[in-house]
Scaffold this motif. Structure first.
Motif, PDB file in Angstrom:
ATOM      1  N   HIS A 160     -40.701  21.076 -12.003  1.00  0.00           N
ATOM      2  CA  HIS A 160     -39.484  20.256 -12.057  1.00  0.00           C
ATOM      3  C   HIS A 160     -38.755  20.300 -10.714  1.00  0.00           C
ATOM      4  O   HIS A 160     -38.254  19.280 -10.237  1.00  0.00           O
ATOM      5  CB  HIS A 160     -38.587  20.734 -13.198  1.00  0.00           C
ATOM      6  N   VAL A 161     -38.708  21.473 -10.112  1.00  0.00           N
ATOM      7  CA  VAL A 161     -38.063  21.607  -8.796  1.00  0.00           C
ATOM      8  C   VAL A 161     -38.848  20.809  -7.750  1.00  0.00           C
ATOM      9  O   VAL A 161     -38.248  20.157  -6.886  1.00  0.00           O
ATOM     10  CB  VAL A 161     -37.929  23.085  -8.392  1.00  0.00           C
ATOM     11  N   ARG A 162     -40.162  20.823  -7.826  1.00  0.00           N
ATOM     12  CA  ARG A 162     -40.964  20.026  -6.892  1.00  0.00           C
ATOM     13  C   ARG A 162     -40.672  18.531  -7.059  1.00  0.00           C
ATOM     14  O   ARG A 162     -40.616  17.782  -6.077  1.00  0.00           O
ATOM     15  CB  ARG A 162     -42.451  20.314  -7.080  1.00  0.00           C
ATOM     16  N   THR A 163     -40.444  18.108  -8.296  1.00  0.00           N
ATOM     17  CA  THR A 163     -40.077  16.711  -8.540  1.00  0.00           C
ATOM     18  C   THR A 163     -38.713  16.404  -7.930  1.00  0.00           C
ATOM     19  O   THR A 163     -38.528  15.353  -7.308  1.00  0.00           O
ATOM     20  CB  THR A 163     -40.076  16.399 -10.051  1.00  0.00           C
ATOM     21  N   MET A 164     -37.757  17.318  -8.099  1.00  0.00           N
ATOM     22  CA  MET A 164     -36.442  17.128  -7.481  1.00  0.00           C
ATOM     23  C   MET A 164     -36.574  17.020  -5.965  1.00  0.00           C
ATOM     24  O   MET A 164     -35.918  16.191  -5.324  1.00  0.00           O
ATOM     25  CB  MET A 164     -35.495  18.278  -7.850  1.00  0.00           C
ATOM     26  N   ARG A 165     -37.436  17.874  -5.391  1.00  0.00           N
ATOM     27  CA  ARG A 165     -37.640  17.845  -3.944  1.00  0.00           C
ATOM     28  C   ARG A 165     -38.207  16.496  -3.523  1.00  0.00           C
ATOM     29  O   ARG A 165     -37.756  15.881  -2.556  1.00  0.00           O
ATOM     30  CB  ARG A 165     -38.580  18.961  -3.511  1.00  0.00           C
ATOM     31  N   ALA A 166     -39.205  16.015  -4.242  1.00  0.00           N
ATOM     32  CA  ALA A 166     -39.822  14.727  -3.910  1.00  0.00           C
ATOM     33  C   ALA A 166     -38.811  13.585  -4.000  1.00  0.00           C
ATOM     34  O   ALA A 166     -38.851  12.645  -3.205  1.00  0.00           O
ATOM     35  CB  ALA A 166     -41.003  14.462  -4.833  1.00  0.00           C
ATOM     36  N   ARG A 167     -37.896  13.694  -4.942  1.00  0.00           N
ATOM     37  CA  ARG A 167     -36.864  12.657  -5.120  1.00  0.00           C
ATOM     38  C   ARG A 167     -35.658  12.875  -4.215  1.00  0.00           C
ATOM     39  O   ARG A 167     -34.754  12.035  -4.175  1.00  0.00           O
ATOM     40  CB  ARG A 167     -36.391  12.640  -6.570  1.00  0.00           C
ATOM     41  N   ASP A 168     -35.630  14.020  -3.517  1.00  0.00           N
ATOM     42  CA  ASP A 168     -34.500  14.414  -2.673  1.00  0.00           C
ATOM     43  C   ASP A 168     -33.203  14.344  -3.481  1.00  0.00           C
ATOM     44  O   ASP A 168     -32.213  13.731  -3.082  1.00  0.00           O
ATOM     45  CB  ASP A 168     -34.407  13.545  -1.427  1.00  0.00           C
ATOM     46  N   SER A 169     -33.244  15.016  -4.636  1.00  0.00           N
ATOM     47  CA  SER A 169     -32.106  14.991  -5.540  1.00  0.00           C
ATOM     48  C   SER A 169     -32.076  16.261  -6.388  1.00  0.00           C
ATOM     49  O   SER A 169     -33.119  16.740  -6.832  1.00  0.00           O
ATOM     50  CB  SER A 169     -32.219  13.776  -6.460  1.00  0.00           C
ATOM     51  N   ILE A 170     -30.889  16.791  -6.574  1.00  0.00           N
ATOM     52  CA  ILE A 170     -30.677  17.880  -7.525  1.00  0.00           C
ATOM     53  C   ILE A 170     -29.644  17.370  -8.523  1.00  0.00           C
ATOM     54  O   ILE A 170     -28.503  17.089  -8.138  1.00  0.00           O
ATOM     55  CB  ILE A 170     -30.180  19.173  -6.839  1.00  0.00           C
TER      56      ILE A 170
END
Length: 68
Positions: A26-36
């Protein structure tokens, strides 16, 4: 730290994962989206004093500013 991605890179995927209680994927997905997502901000601020709500708000605002 000038982006959500840079915050994740600086702290590490595993560290963020443990801090906010989600899988590393999930954190990798946030990183890819540049969003938290906002729901995780308070956990990050509580555990990492170098991250502030003001900083996160500024990053989020920057994503939605219109450019000419």
């Amino acid at each position: 730290m000038d982006s959500f991605r840079s915050i994740i890179d600086a702290l590490g995927t595993g560290t963020i994962s443990n801090a906010i209680g989600v899988p590393e994927s999930h954190v990798r997905t946030m990183r890819a989206r540049d969003s938290i997502p906002l729901v995780y901000w308070f956990d990050l601020v509580e555990k990492y004093p170098q991250i502030t709500i003001e900083k996160l708000r500024g990053l989020r605002a920057g994503r939605f500013e219109e450019t000419d």
